[in-house]
Enzyme design. Structure first.
Site, PDB file in Angstrom:
ATOM      1  N   GLU A 272       0.883  -1.177   0.000  1.00 25.34           N
ATOM      2  CA  GLU A 272       0.000   0.000   0.000  1.00 25.34           C
ATOM      3  C   GLU A 272       0.908   1.210   0.000  1.00 25.34           C
ATOM      4  O   GLU A 272       1.574   1.498   0.988  1.00 25.34           O
ATOM      5  CB  GLU A 272      -0.919  -0.026   1.222  1.00 25.34           C
ATOM      6  CG  GLU A 272      -2.111   0.911   1.087  1.00 25.34           C
ATOM      7  CD  GLU A 272      -1.846   2.268   1.684  1.00 25.34           C
ATOM      8  OE1 GLU A 272      -1.495   3.187   0.899  1.00 25.34           O
ATOM      9  OE2 GLU A 272      -1.976   2.422   2.900  1.00 25.34           O
ATOM     10  N   CYS A 306      -1.994   8.710   3.420  1.00 23.01           N
ATOM     11  CA  CYS A 306      -1.791   8.260   2.041  1.00 23.01           C
ATOM     12  C   CYS A 306      -3.010   8.528   1.174  1.00 23.01           C
ATOM     13  O   CYS A 306      -2.888   8.747  -0.028  1.00 23.01           O
ATOM     14  CB  CYS A 306      -1.432   6.777   2.017  1.00 23.01           C
ATOM     15  SG  CYS A 306      -2.680   5.714   2.786  1.00 23.01           S
TER      16      CYS A 306
END
Length: 499
Positions: A272, A306
């Site tokens: 990720e 993020c």
């Protein structure tokens, strides 16, 4: 007037004062390496603790402890319902120590104590209990076969899910507890053993949580924590031949390096990675919803998220109204230490990261970009960056294409939705996106055409344990969360019986 601060709990101070080592085989202990890593309070820049800087031998000890625990089946061999009960007890202990963990998180990472309580602990508890429930839902399938030989033979077949083995979990510094548990819980629910390497900047909550795991009844060696640099500790962990799966959250550049290392051993990997996430605001959007939603979506945790919305494309009829609204909102934000219950923008995690974010703004200012800035925060203390809006930045600026990972948001005027879509998808990243509209047809069309692993309509940066999450393009590979989450932590074995 002196800004109020939350009083540090005595048990938190006692934990900070410890000589922290590693957590291997169910107990804390010293590292073989004599090197130490200092931990700093981002609000003051002062050292508050230190941890071991593990070397290759330390990592090998941790992985082999996890390997012995796995092959002995001291965890994987237990009944699923028993594993579920222990994991739920683990969650209960985290809840009992919630204020302690929240304060540790704020002191080492810098974020608001309110965010530490609500997200780092509150949301983590939801994920822990959701994932514990998956332990008893692991299932294979029975299959009908058409094997023609030998003539007249009959077959019965099925698949079963088995734990993949030893997992290496590499945890970033932005949400150390929550993202750490996103790696620990599915590994344990599936029956794996795990070695966690938190960021060298923010290792304390994982060390404390490992102690709670042992208290809950998770067997020795099943949950291990090594602290150290990425260059030595992280590299040794991801290249270890007994690691069967790597789960990494962090930068795209580091993720690519881990993928190359994993290829040498064909180690399974979930990545990720970074994002430069767009929000498209169409002319029929509700301005109040947009400002409220994207202020959170952009500035939560100082933009160190993020999934944060860092590029906002606004159709021309709404542009001036929203720029004015965002300016008012940004300038009203209170900036201060994370332990202040009233501060809404807090310091960045480290001096190095603060300098990196400032370099993007210095570059934009040198190119005469229009910057709208909020408060700078306490003078001479900590790692503060003023929340900043960049209005119609030039496409050549670094901050228009690179992930800044700070409280910096681009506001861009577009002629129409088609231009917004083109600009939104013109990136190497594809983690998240959002579209803001009151038109259902447009919402559905844009959610189809946006190239991102998660697309929100009239919201941003909202995630749930039951909703798969992950990136397209260079934002990663694999998915976390959802009812099929544990598939990524299991092997599928086929069994065929002739009778």
């Amino acid at each position: 007037m002196t800004e109020p601060h939350v009083a540090v709990l005595s048990q938190v101070q006692q934990f900070l004062d410890r000589q922290h080592g590693l957590y291997i085989d169910g107990r804390p202990g010293p590292a073989q390496s004599e090197k130490r890593l200092a931990i700093f309070d981002p609000a003051t820049g002062q050292e508050i603790a230190s941890t071991a800087d593990a070397n290759e031998a330390d990592v090998d000890n941790a992985v082999m402890s996890a390997w012995r625990a796995f092959v002995s089946r001291r965890w994987a061999g237990r009944l699923p319902a028993e594993r579920e009960r222990i994991l739920l007890r683990f969650a209960d202990l985290v809840e009992q120590h919630s204020e302690e963990l929240a304060q540790l998180e704020t002191l080492e990472q810098g974020k608001s104590i309110a965010i530490s309580r609500a997200f780092e602990v509150g949301c983590t508890l939801n994920w822990m209990r959701y994932t514990a429930g998956l332990t008893t839902k692991i299932a294979g399938k029975t299959l009908d076969l058409s094997i023609p030989l030998p003539q007249g033979a009959r077959y019965q077949a099925w698949t079963r899910k088995e734990p993949v083995g030893v997992v290496a979990g590499i945890v970033p510094w932005n949400f150390p507890l929550m993202i750490g548990m996103w790696k620990v819980m599915p590994a344990l629910a599936a029956g794996c053993s795990i070695v966690i390497k938190p960021s060298e900047t923010t290792p304390l909550t994982m060390l404390r949580v490992a102690e709670l795991a042992s208290e809950a009844g998770i067997p020795d060696g099943v949950f291990n924590v090594v602290t150290g640099s990425g260059a030595v500790c992280g590299a040794a962990l991801t290249s270890h031949p007994h690691v069967a799966k790597i789960s990494f959250t962090g930068s795209t550049a580091t993720g690519k390096g881990i993928a190359r290392t994993a290829a040498d051993h064909l180690t399974r990997v979930t990545l990720e990675l970074g994002g430069k996430n767009p929000a498209i605001v169409l002319k029929d959007a509700d301005p109040q919803w947009v400002i409220e939603g994207l202020m959170t979506g952009s500035f939560l945790n100082q933009g160190q998220v993020c999934a944060a919305s860092s590029r906002i494309y606004i159709e021309a009829p709404l542009f001036d109204t929203l720029v004015s609204g965002f300016e008012q909102a940004v300038k009203s934000l209170q900036v201060g230490p994370g332990m202040s219950p009233v501060a809404q923008i807090n310091p960045l995690v480290s001096r190095a990261h603060c300098d990196k974010v400032c370099s993007f703004l210095d570059d934009a200012q040198a190119q005469q970009a229009e910057l709208i800035r909020g408060s700078n925060g306490p003078a001479g203390e900590g790692y503060y960056v003023a929340p900043t809006l960049v209005v119609n930045p030039d496409a050549k600026l670094r901050l228009t294409r690179e992930e800044v990972f700070g409280p910096v948001v681009n506001l861009v005027r577009v002629a129409d939705g088609e231009e917004a879509l083109q600009l939104a998808n013109d990136t190497e990243y594809g983690l998240t996106a959002s579209v803001w509209t009151q038109n259902l047809s447009q919402a559905l069309e844009y959610s189809d055409r946006l190239q991102a692993g998660t697309v929100w309509v009239n919201s941003h940066t909202l995630i749930d344990a039951n909703l798969p999450f992950g990136g397209m393009k260079q934002s990663g590979t694999g998915r976390d969360f959802g009812p099929d989450w544990l598939d990524g932590w299991c092997e599928t074995k086929s069994v065929c019986v002739r009778y």
